[in-house]
Design a protein around this motif. Structure first.
Motif, PDB file in Angstrom:
ATOM      1  N   LEU A 184      37.838  24.732 -59.411  1.00 26.99           N
ATOM      2  CA  LEU A 184      37.747  23.202 -59.595  1.00 26.99           C
ATOM      3  C   LEU A 184      36.599  22.611 -58.412  1.00 26.99           C
ATOM      4  CD1 LEU A 184      38.728  20.579 -60.436  1.00 26.99           C
ATOM      5  CD2 LEU A 184      40.574  20.772 -58.831  1.00 26.99           C
ATOM      6  N   GLY A 185      35.686  21.790 -59.017  1.00 20.59           N
ATOM      7  CA  GLY A 185      34.657  21.370 -58.226  1.00 20.59           C
ATOM      8  C   GLY A 185      34.830  19.741 -58.342  1.00 20.59           C
ATOM      9  N   LEU A 186      34.723  19.209 -57.386  1.00 17.01           N
ATOM     10  CA  LEU A 186      34.981  17.757 -56.918  1.00 17.01           C
ATOM     11  C   LEU A 186      33.697  17.326 -56.063  1.00 17.01           C
ATOM     12  CD1 LEU A 186      38.668  17.942 -55.822  1.00 17.01           C
ATOM     13  CD2 LEU A 186      37.778  17.612 -58.003  1.00 17.01           C
ATOM     14  N   TYR A 187      33.026  16.020 -56.830  1.00 14.76           N
ATOM     15  CA  TYR A 187      31.892  15.459 -56.018  1.00 14.76           C
ATOM     16  C   TYR A 187      31.759  13.967 -56.119  1.00 14.76           C
ATOM     17  CZ  TYR A 187      30.582  19.988 -58.161  1.00 14.76           C
ATOM     18  OH  TYR A 187      30.768  21.538 -58.071  1.00 14.76           O
ATOM     19  N   SER A 188      31.183  13.623 -54.958  1.00 15.57           N
ATOM     20  CA  SER A 188      31.202  12.176 -54.506  1.00 15.57           C
ATOM     21  C   SER A 188      29.629  11.821 -54.278  1.00 15.57           C
ATOM     22  CB  SER A 188      32.271  11.854 -53.588  1.00 15.57           C
ATOM     23  OG  SER A 188      32.067  10.442 -53.277  1.00 15.57           O
ATOM     24  N   PRO A 189      29.247  10.588 -54.678  1.00 12.97           N
ATOM     25  CA  PRO A 189      27.936  10.148 -54.110  1.00 12.97           C
ATOM     26  C   PRO A 189      28.236   9.672 -52.631  1.00 12.97           C
ATOM     27  CG  PRO A 189      28.869   8.581 -55.610  1.00 12.97           C
ATOM     28  CD  PRO A 189      29.723   9.704 -55.737  1.00 12.97           C
ATOM     29  N   THR A 190      29.299   9.678 -52.237  1.00 13.92           N
ATOM     30  CA  THR A 190      29.534   8.943 -50.703  1.00 13.92           C
ATOM     31  C   THR A 190      29.685  10.174 -49.551  1.00 13.92           C
ATOM     32  OG1 THR A 190      30.833   7.274 -51.753  1.00 13.92           O
ATOM     33  CG2 THR A 190      31.198   7.656 -49.279  1.00 13.92           C
ATOM     34  N   PRO A 191      29.166  10.142 -48.478  1.00 14.22           N
ATOM     35  CA  PRO A 191      28.998  11.344 -47.581  1.00 14.22           C
ATOM     36  C   PRO A 191      30.626  11.178 -46.950  1.00 14.22           C
ATOM     37  CG  PRO A 191      27.054   9.853 -47.275  1.00 14.22           C
ATOM     38  CD  PRO A 191      27.950   9.164 -48.277  1.00 14.22           C
ATOM     39  N   ASP A 192      31.044  12.485 -46.646  1.00 20.57           N
ATOM     40  CA  ASP A 192      32.418  12.518 -46.076  1.00 20.57           C
ATOM     41  C   ASP A 192      33.501  11.763 -46.862  1.00 20.57           C
ATOM     42  OD1 ASP A 192      34.048  13.934 -44.402  1.00 20.57           O
ATOM     43  OD2 ASP A 192      33.667  12.055 -42.623  1.00 20.57           O
ATOM     44  N   ALA A 193      33.428  12.246 -48.110  1.00 24.12           N
ATOM     45  CA  ALA A 193      34.227  11.200 -48.995  1.00 24.12           C
ATOM     46  C   ALA A 193      35.673  11.919 -49.108  1.00 24.12           C
ATOM     47  CB  ALA A 193      33.862  11.525 -50.498  1.00 24.12           C
ATOM     48  N   PHE A 194      35.812  13.163 -48.769  1.00 24.63           N
ATOM     49  CA  PHE A 194      37.183  13.909 -48.846  1.00 24.63           C
ATOM     50  C   PHE A 194      38.039  13.873 -47.625  1.00 24.63           C
ATOM     51  CE2 PHE A 194      34.424  15.801 -52.397  1.00 24.63           C
ATOM     52  CZ  PHE A 194      34.851  15.096 -53.405  1.00 24.63           C
ATOM     53  N   SER A 195      39.201  13.400 -47.768  1.00 23.14           N
ATOM     54  CA  SER A 195      40.124  13.472 -46.332  1.00 23.14           C
ATOM     55  C   SER A 195      40.940  14.735 -46.604  1.00 23.14           C
ATOM     56  CB  SER A 195      41.115  12.315 -46.534  1.00 23.14           C
ATOM     57  OG  SER A 195      42.106  12.249 -47.492  1.00 23.14           O
ATOM     58  N   GLN A 196      41.704  14.790 -45.585  1.00 24.33           N
ATOM     59  CA  GLN A 196      42.456  16.026 -45.549  1.00 24.33           C
ATOM     60  C   GLN A 196      43.783  16.006 -46.680  1.00 24.33           C
ATOM     61  OE1 GLN A 196      44.411  16.386 -41.534  1.00 24.33           O
ATOM     62  NE2 GLN A 196      42.712  17.537 -40.684  1.00 24.33           N
TER      63      GLN A 196
END
Length: 233
Positions: free
Chosen positions: A137-149
């Motif tokens: 499963l791939g998750l992507y964002s145009p924002t740096p450091d988008a994914f939290s714990q």
């Protein structure tokens, strides 16, 4: 919203997802439900799933945007990148910013040019070990450091739901194909029994011999006989 309220909301959302995945008629519909849920539950703008096809290399199973297909194609064509590593090693890979990523510099530069800055690849596994991995499963964002714990934790729960659902959907499809094959072989045997006045054992032996001699699946031999009323040359 308090932590308890967030937990209840998440539990309700996953309960609805579990029902939706259970009701999905096939693998394609199952994966589509997974990526759509990812968009709603996680801090991602795009999502996708790559799955191992039986006996072949991984293939793109679902994407929420063409940019994800581009991200996957870059890796699948070169067999290099976080997606490929997540598949091979059954490990989660977090890229906080593609502009500073140095493990896969060429891939990172191409992905950054597509406008993707944060990446979270989570393996879909039905058990322990790399052999149990069925996809990513791939998750992507145009924002740096988008994914939290919290995003990572939810992504892992989603991946477990998806893994079980995909395995179940594939099993049901395999069983349906097996039932269909038995029906075709039975129908073809009936044709041979009537035409050549042979019993069931002899009719099955004829189909099996043609299957072996022509290196054709028994199901396909039966289908050809039904369609053309002729056995393969």
């Amino acid at each position: 919203m308090t932590e308890q309220e967030v937990a209840v909301t998440s539990a309700d959302a996953f309960a609805r997802l579990a029902i939706e995945l259970h009701d999905a008629p096939g693998v394609e519909e199952t994966i589509d439900a997974v990526v759509q849920f990812a968009l709603q539950a996680l801090s991602c703008t795009y999502a996708g799933v790559a799955l191992y096809a039986r006996g072949s290399r991984p293939e793109i199973a679902a994407v929420t945007d063409p940019v994800v297909a581009d991200v996957y194609d870059v890796q699948l064509s070169t067999q290099n990148g976080p997606l490929v590593t997540a598949l091979r090693e059954s490990t989660t890979i977090l890229i906080r910013d593609t502009l500073t990523e140095d493990r896969w510099p060429e891939w990172a530069a191409k992905v950054a040019a597509l406008g993707v800055r944060s990446v979270l690849d989570v393996p879909l596994a039905t058990g322990n070990g790399t052999r149990s991995t069925v996809g990513v499963l791939g998750l992507y964002s145009p924002t740096p450091d988008a994914f939290s714990q919290d995003d990572e934790a939810i992504a892992h729960i989603l991946a477990r739901h998806a893994s079980v659902a995909v395995a179940s959907a594939r099993h049901e499809e395999t069983m349906a194909q097996a039932v269909d094959a038995r029906k075709l072989v039975g129908q073809a045997m009936g044709i041979l029994m009537e035409r050549f006045d042979v019993d069931g054992d002899r009719a099955f032996a004829i189909l099996k011999r043609y299957s072996q001699d022509t290196n054709t699946k028994l199901r396909d031999v039966a289908q050809q006989l039904i369609d053309t009323r002729k056995l393969p040359h």
